[in-house]
Design an enzyme around this catalytic site. Structure first.
Site, PDB file in Angstrom:
ATOM      1  N   TYR A  61      12.251  -3.328  -6.677  1.00  0.00           N
ATOM      2  CA  TYR A  61      11.063  -3.230  -7.519  1.00  0.00           C
ATOM      3  C   TYR A  61       9.993  -2.275  -7.005  1.00  0.00           C
ATOM      4  O   TYR A  61       9.447  -1.485  -7.767  1.00  0.00           O
ATOM      5  CB  TYR A  61      10.452  -4.634  -7.692  1.00  0.00           C
ATOM      6  CG  TYR A  61       9.169  -4.671  -8.483  1.00  0.00           C
ATOM      7  CD1 TYR A  61       9.179  -4.445  -9.857  1.00  0.00           C
ATOM      8  CD2 TYR A  61       7.954  -4.933  -7.865  1.00  0.00           C
ATOM      9  CE1 TYR A  61       7.993  -4.474 -10.597  1.00  0.00           C
ATOM     10  CE2 TYR A  61       6.767  -4.971  -8.591  1.00  0.00           C
ATOM     11  CZ  TYR A  61       6.801  -4.740  -9.955  1.00  0.00           C
ATOM     12  OH  TYR A  61       5.636  -4.768 -10.669  1.00  0.00           O
TER      13      TYR A  61
ATOM     14  N   GLY B 201      -0.364   0.762  -5.104  1.00  0.00           N
ATOM     15  CA  GLY B 201      -1.710   0.217  -4.967  1.00  0.00           C
ATOM     16  C   GLY B 201      -2.646   0.875  -5.944  1.00  0.00           C
ATOM     17  O   GLY B 201      -2.775   2.101  -5.946  1.00  0.00           O
TER      18      GLY B 201
ATOM     19  N   ASN C 283       0.290   0.628   6.151  1.00  0.00           N
ATOM     20  CA  ASN C 283       1.026  -0.028   5.074  1.00  0.00           C
ATOM     21  C   ASN C 283       1.820  -1.182   5.673  1.00  0.00           C
ATOM     22  O   ASN C 283       2.655  -0.965   6.541  1.00  0.00           O
ATOM     23  CB  ASN C 283       1.959   0.985   4.399  1.00  0.00           C
ATOM     24  CG  ASN C 283       2.989   0.355   3.484  1.00  0.00           C
ATOM     25  OD1 ASN C 283       4.076   0.887   3.326  1.00  0.00           O
ATOM     26  ND2 ASN C 283       2.654  -0.745   2.867  1.00  0.00           N
ATOM     27  N   GLY C 284       1.539  -2.390   5.252  1.00  0.00           N
ATOM     28  CA  GLY C 284       2.250  -3.546   5.780  1.00  0.00           C
ATOM     29  C   GLY C 284       1.306  -4.679   6.087  1.00  0.00           C
ATOM     30  O   GLY C 284       0.259  -4.815   5.453  1.00  0.00           O
TER      31      GLY C 284
ATOM     32  N   CYS D 194       0.845  -1.183   0.000  1.00  0.00           N
ATOM     33  CA  CYS D 194       0.000   0.000   0.000  1.00  0.00           C
ATOM     34  C   CYS D 194       0.879   1.231   0.000  1.00  0.00           C
ATOM     35  O   CYS D 194       2.083   1.155   0.164  1.00  0.00           O
ATOM     36  CB  CYS D 194      -0.879   0.059   1.245  1.00  0.00           C
ATOM     37  SG  CYS D 194      -1.943  -1.339   1.522  1.00  0.00           S
TER      38      CYS D 194
END
Length: 491
Positions: free
Chosen positions: A268, A48, A127-128, A22
């Site tokens: 990435y 996202g 986020n995670g 995210c």
């Protein structure tokens, strides 16, 4: 367990890459905070693309929210919507979908989440992934909590509600001490913007300054889009509490541990124009290509990136090897994620709807294809076919990451281990399976050298989280272990 990670993506040809977790963004002390948040979310869209949400606060109207499926540009650019989100403080979140299909109830999983407490409301974006979320959820439900979503992030709100602390930041500390896993959290009260990273700092979070206001963001590229100045990274295990008039207060509510930042952010996930740990992501990826050329040279005529993520590494590989660089594959930039109904005939076209080979450049050449990773291998096979159909004499794959052999439980969508090509095959077996002339991955030590660790990976105390390559999880995935997942034994 659900998180910010994804179910199979909406697009039928994007199923052979790891999906980022995210992106979170927050701002305080600016006029029309929602517009700043929308711009930040747009810059973080690569993290996202399924849905997004914004929550703001204004004294006249209170907390206001908007949650939508789809891209930021398609939702949060309409004046009629943005006018419903007044205030000088706001947070936002972009995500991949987690549970269920898009529909009347799935919107409940879209963050940020909001909770009303005795001392006032608070919103939170995460986020995670919480690796003990199922155990916590069961405990909370047994004690009377009623969940509105299937997201693990909602556990934080319920834990905060049960805390006996007197203010929101202290309640958040209480809640986050109960959870395991990886998280960067951006939260807000009526007057304060709050940012927290887990003790290992697995997920990124940065602090910026815009005018008289402050910004929290997953990446520095989102600071650039609003003209904000990068101040620093939020430290692993740090909580920052920010107010428009009081500045930044820093706390360390967790035990101090040696950081284990996600190394795949360098490979990435992050945008190449972002800065991570003081290093340019683009330059790191170019250096990965340099290391790859040193480790895995091959006689060839052309170095060609698999667009777009393989481009910096291909540039580095070409420069180090002396083999010419060429854009032998072109991406169709205008193909949306909902292009057409994916009939069987269209599915059979595969990646050709997204990528096209430059036959004039490829024909008769021995081609080195540089890609960021190989997950299932399905896309690699199709690209190899396209290159050979265009008249290439040889096809050599060079991969800018080690073999992805283990799933991630820290907020990244990874197939089951049995579906990861590297989990069941050696490098030579993968080469034969893909039917290419050669296949080489960068070594784990080579990757560490590329990110600035001159001596490579410290085997006794790795400097990064590299569980997807090594199988060494810095935080035990408790829920998955309870389901029978076998964690790699320590050597």
């Amino acid at each position: 367990m659900t998180s910010c990670a994804a179910l199979p993506p909406a697009h039928p040809f994007d199923d052979d890459k790891l999906r980022e977790e995210c992106g979170v963004f927050g701002v305080v002390g600016v006029t029309d905070a929602a517009n700043f948040v929308a711009l930040g979310m747009h810059a973080l869209q690569h993290r996202g693309q399924e849905a997004g949400g914004i929550i703001t606060f204004a004294p006249e109207s209170g907390f206001q929210s908007a949650h939508r499926f789809g891209l930021v540009r398609d939702n949060f650019t309409r004046a009629s919507l943005m006018e419903t989100l007044p205030g000088t403080i706001g947070i936002g979140h972009v995500r991949y979908s987690t549970a269920g299909s898009k529909g009347a109830t799935a919107i409940r999983d879209v963050q940020p989440f909001f909770g009303e407490f005795a001392m006032g409301g608070a919103a939170i974006a995460h986020n995670g992934n919480i690796t003990n979320a199922e155990a916590i959820r069961r405990e909370l439900i047994e004690r009377g909590s009623i969940f509105q979503s299937s997201s693990d992030s909602e556990c934080i709100i319920h834990l905060m509600a049960r805390s006996i602390q007197k203010n929101i930041p202290e309640r958040m500390k209480d809640a986050l001490r109960r959870i395991e896993g990886a998280f960067s959290v951006v939260a807000m009260t009526r007057t304060k913007l709050i940012g927290v990273r887990d003790a290992l700092g697995v997920r990124p979070l940065v602090l910026g300054r815009v005018g008289d206001g402050w910004v929290l963001s997953s990446e520095t590229c989102a600071l650039d889009i609003i003209g904000a100045e990068f101040v620093r990274e939020v430290e692993p295990g740090e909580m920052v509490v920010i107010s428009a008039d009081g500045g930044v207060q820093s706390y360390h509510p967790f035990e101090r541990l040696k950081p284990r930042f996600c190394i795949f952010e360098h490979v990435y996930f992050s945008r190449p124009d972002s800065i991570l740990g003081g290093r340019s992501v683009y330059e790191t990826r170019r250096q990965i290509g340099v290391e790859l050329a040193r480790e895995a040279p091959v006689d060839a005529d052309l170095v060609c990136p698999v667009p777009d993520s393989g481009t910096p590494a291909a540039i580095g590989y070409a420069a180090e090897s002396g083999i010419p660089f060429g854009l032998g594959i072109t991406r169709n930039q205008y193909m949306g994620r909902t292009f057409i109904e994916p009939t069987e005939q269209i599915r059979n076209m595969g990646v050709r709807l997204k990528l096209n080979v430059n036959r004039a450049l490829i024909e008769g050449k021995r081609v080195i294809l540089v890609d960021d990773s190989v997950v299932r291998g399905t896309t690699s096979q199709k690209i190899r076919e396209m290159i050979l159909d265009a008249g290439a004499r040889e096809v050599h794959f060079r991969i800018a990451s080690p073999p992805t052999a283990w799933p991630c439980f820290y907020g990244v969508d990874t197939p089951e281990r049995g579906k990861l090509l590297a989990a069941t095959m050696s490098e030579d077996e993968m080469c034969a399976h893909l039917d290419v002339d050669s296949l080489r991955f960068i070594s784990l030590d080579g990757l560490y050298r590329a990110v600035g660790e001159a001596k490579g990976r410290n085997q006794n105390q790795p400097q990064y989280c590299d569980a997807c390559f090594s199988g060494e999880y810095p935080v035990a995935p408790s829920d998955m272990i309870a389901k029978g997942f076998a964690v790699k034994a320590a050597e």
